[in-house]
Design a protein around this motif. Sequence first.
Motif, PDB file in Angstrom:
ATOM      1  N   THR A   7      -3.095   0.574  -0.517  1.00 39.78           N
ATOM      2  CA  THR A   7      -2.921   0.531  -1.972  1.00 39.78           C
ATOM      3  C   THR A   7      -4.114   1.192  -2.646  1.00 39.78           C
ATOM      4  O   THR A   7      -5.257   0.849  -2.357  1.00 39.78           O
ATOM      5  CB  THR A   7      -2.804  -0.919  -2.465  1.00 39.78           C
ATOM      6  OG1 THR A   7      -1.680  -1.543  -1.843  1.00 39.78           O
ATOM      7  CG2 THR A   7      -2.636  -0.966  -3.971  1.00 39.78           C
ATOM      8  N   THR A  59      -7.414  -2.477  -9.486  1.00 41.92           N
ATOM      9  CA  THR A  59      -6.216  -1.775  -9.051  1.00 41.92           C
ATOM     10  C   THR A  59      -5.065  -2.142  -9.956  1.00 41.92           C
ATOM     11  O   THR A  59      -5.048  -3.235 -10.554  1.00 41.92           O
ATOM     12  CB  THR A  59      -5.869  -2.122  -7.594  1.00 41.92           C
ATOM     13  OG1 THR A  59      -4.735  -1.341  -7.179  1.00 41.92           O
ATOM     14  CG2 THR A  59      -5.547  -3.592  -7.431  1.00 41.92           C
ATOM     15  N   THR A  76       2.060   1.159  -2.802  1.00 41.93           N
ATOM     16  CA  THR A  76       1.114   1.659  -1.809  1.00 41.93           C
ATOM     17  C   THR A  76       1.092   3.176  -1.834  1.00 41.93           C
ATOM     18  O   THR A  76       2.060   3.829  -2.224  1.00 41.93           O
ATOM     19  CB  THR A  76       1.494   1.162  -0.412  1.00 41.93           C
ATOM     20  OG1 THR A  76       2.856   1.540  -0.145  1.00 41.93           O
ATOM     21  CG2 THR A  76       1.378  -0.356  -0.335  1.00 41.93           C
TER      22      THR A  76
END
Length: 643
Positions: A331, A397, A447
Amino acid sequence: MSTDAGTRARADDAGLIGAPKPGMVKPQVTGKDKVRATLGRMRPGLGHWVDTLFTVAVVGCALVGLRTVLFGWEWWLAAASGVLLGLVIGHIQGTYRWPLIAITAFGAVLYLLLGGPLAVRDDLKWGVLPTGQTFKDLVAGPTRGWMDLLTLVPPVDARGHHLAVPFFLALVGTSITYATARVTRSRLRLVVPPFVLLVVTIALGTQQPASPWIQGLALGVLLILWLSVRDHLDPDIGIARPGARRPAVSRIVSGAVLLGIAALVGALVGPHLPGLDDQEERRVVRTDVVPDHDANVLASPLSSYREFTATSPTGLYDRQILQVQGVPATTPMRLATLDTWDGTTWGIAGRGDSRADAGRTFQQFGRRVGVLASGDTTQVRVTVPEGGYRGSWILTTGRVEGIEFMGSARERLEGKAWLNLSTNTVLVPPSIGPGDVYEVRTELPPTGAGELPDELPVAAGSMPITGDLSFVDGRIEAWDGDATDRWERFRNIATTMREEGTYTDGTPATSREPLDEDARADRAQAAQDVPAGHGLGRLDDFLNSDPLAGNDEQYAATLALIGNRLGIPTRVVVGATATDDGVVRGRDIHAWVEVRQSDGRWFQVLPQTFVPPSEQALPAGTVPTPWEAPVVEPPPPPPPPPP
């Protein structure tokens, strides 16, 4: 006997002659009776209870607008306390009709004395007594607390002087609304205070409406019902005007006609009002407020890329710098997303995302971003080990929805995190270091993909590039492979850069070990042949050298400029991809690019798709030579215009 009888007769005659007339002598009233009579005037009747219920209802509808600004149940409690205290102040004013300065002073005293136990409870002594900090928070609420709400990423954690804002608005709005209802018969004056409070909460709100049904429909219906009920009350209460009643049938008919006219006007005018086609057209005060923090005072993380390479004297290449939990392997995780290039460096402009309040770069934020945000969120825990990462750009993220610092970092960094809503880049100016732990609430991205698709619907346009991009035109003509589609041209160029380029980190001119003069001269020469940087001069040398020689910094910066030159919004990301064990070392730090798709999402073009592998390293001692651009035949002149 006769003497006594005469005396009594004269006394009786004198009493009859000098007796006061009825009403001339007032009865003696004690202080206790005066207090009882004064308090008796405050005994609520039917009209008081009607106004109380409707005041609470309409003020509550107006205060709902703060639900997108403040996060936590504490602000609801502060607002409810302000409503109750406002009813008391409004009832006193409606009963005794004090001068404005007197009721204002009385309200200010109650606000300061009771604001701590009822709302701002963070710094109370023994949980009851207000402290100096409590008074500071209460004063800061109506003076500068509203400015904090406008400059911080909503919703703001409901604590400290932020709680004083809903408490103050509820107290003032309720007291004015209720007092106005008790002293006026005017319908217009009755509806003005709740509408003013509604405007204030909307102005302090966000571009995402808090609740159109409550603030629009419910508030309007409640005001209509309130006016109707007041007209049906006993005229002796002082609310309804005697003789103003009409037959029930006429009232029903006139009400139906008014509703029909309102519905017709709304149907005709509503579709043409601004803000219906594009949510970003909604204007609130925060859209014009300049943010407090300027990220330009910090060096671009792309400029510091060589600190993590194998030849860097920092020694971070093989060292564990971060530990990440809660992120699937492969990821993409970012330290920073850079969306503007000024000819010198890639930086952050931070505009163009539908989540962003227009004009923002970085805003402070806390445990939550977006009360109304939806999606599957995940708690990502990041730990900095001993000897690990130090810096102000912290690893995140996906779509960031909040952050919370843990342990010893809480006291040092709480309330000092800044978020860029367009790029989801998080900045902590005091910087994090070994031993710090934080948790990021985020919506994870997909991902990473190790290859480029043959087709991709990309958006048209470019990022806010102010530097000159004409120096990339020669390579575009040589590398695009005669493709016509913008994504196909981009894909061909990325593939060619990987296949024909070479990889090198250069050699830093400094070292942790002492060097003799010859070694120092060799290092200086190597750093001069393949220098760091991604300004116009460095990238022009990079593109006009044969072979290409550089690392992620030069390849990512160049490919992003080429993408924007092709008409595809493209930006640079510095970060790492998650590993199986969650350990991030210096060698895991890379730079890649993102291209904007036609649906607004960003597609990750990871480094393995355009950066040459280490096996294609520049041979030692090789000095790149000037690249000769192929001769391109100019297009034929256009035909002459028809006569």
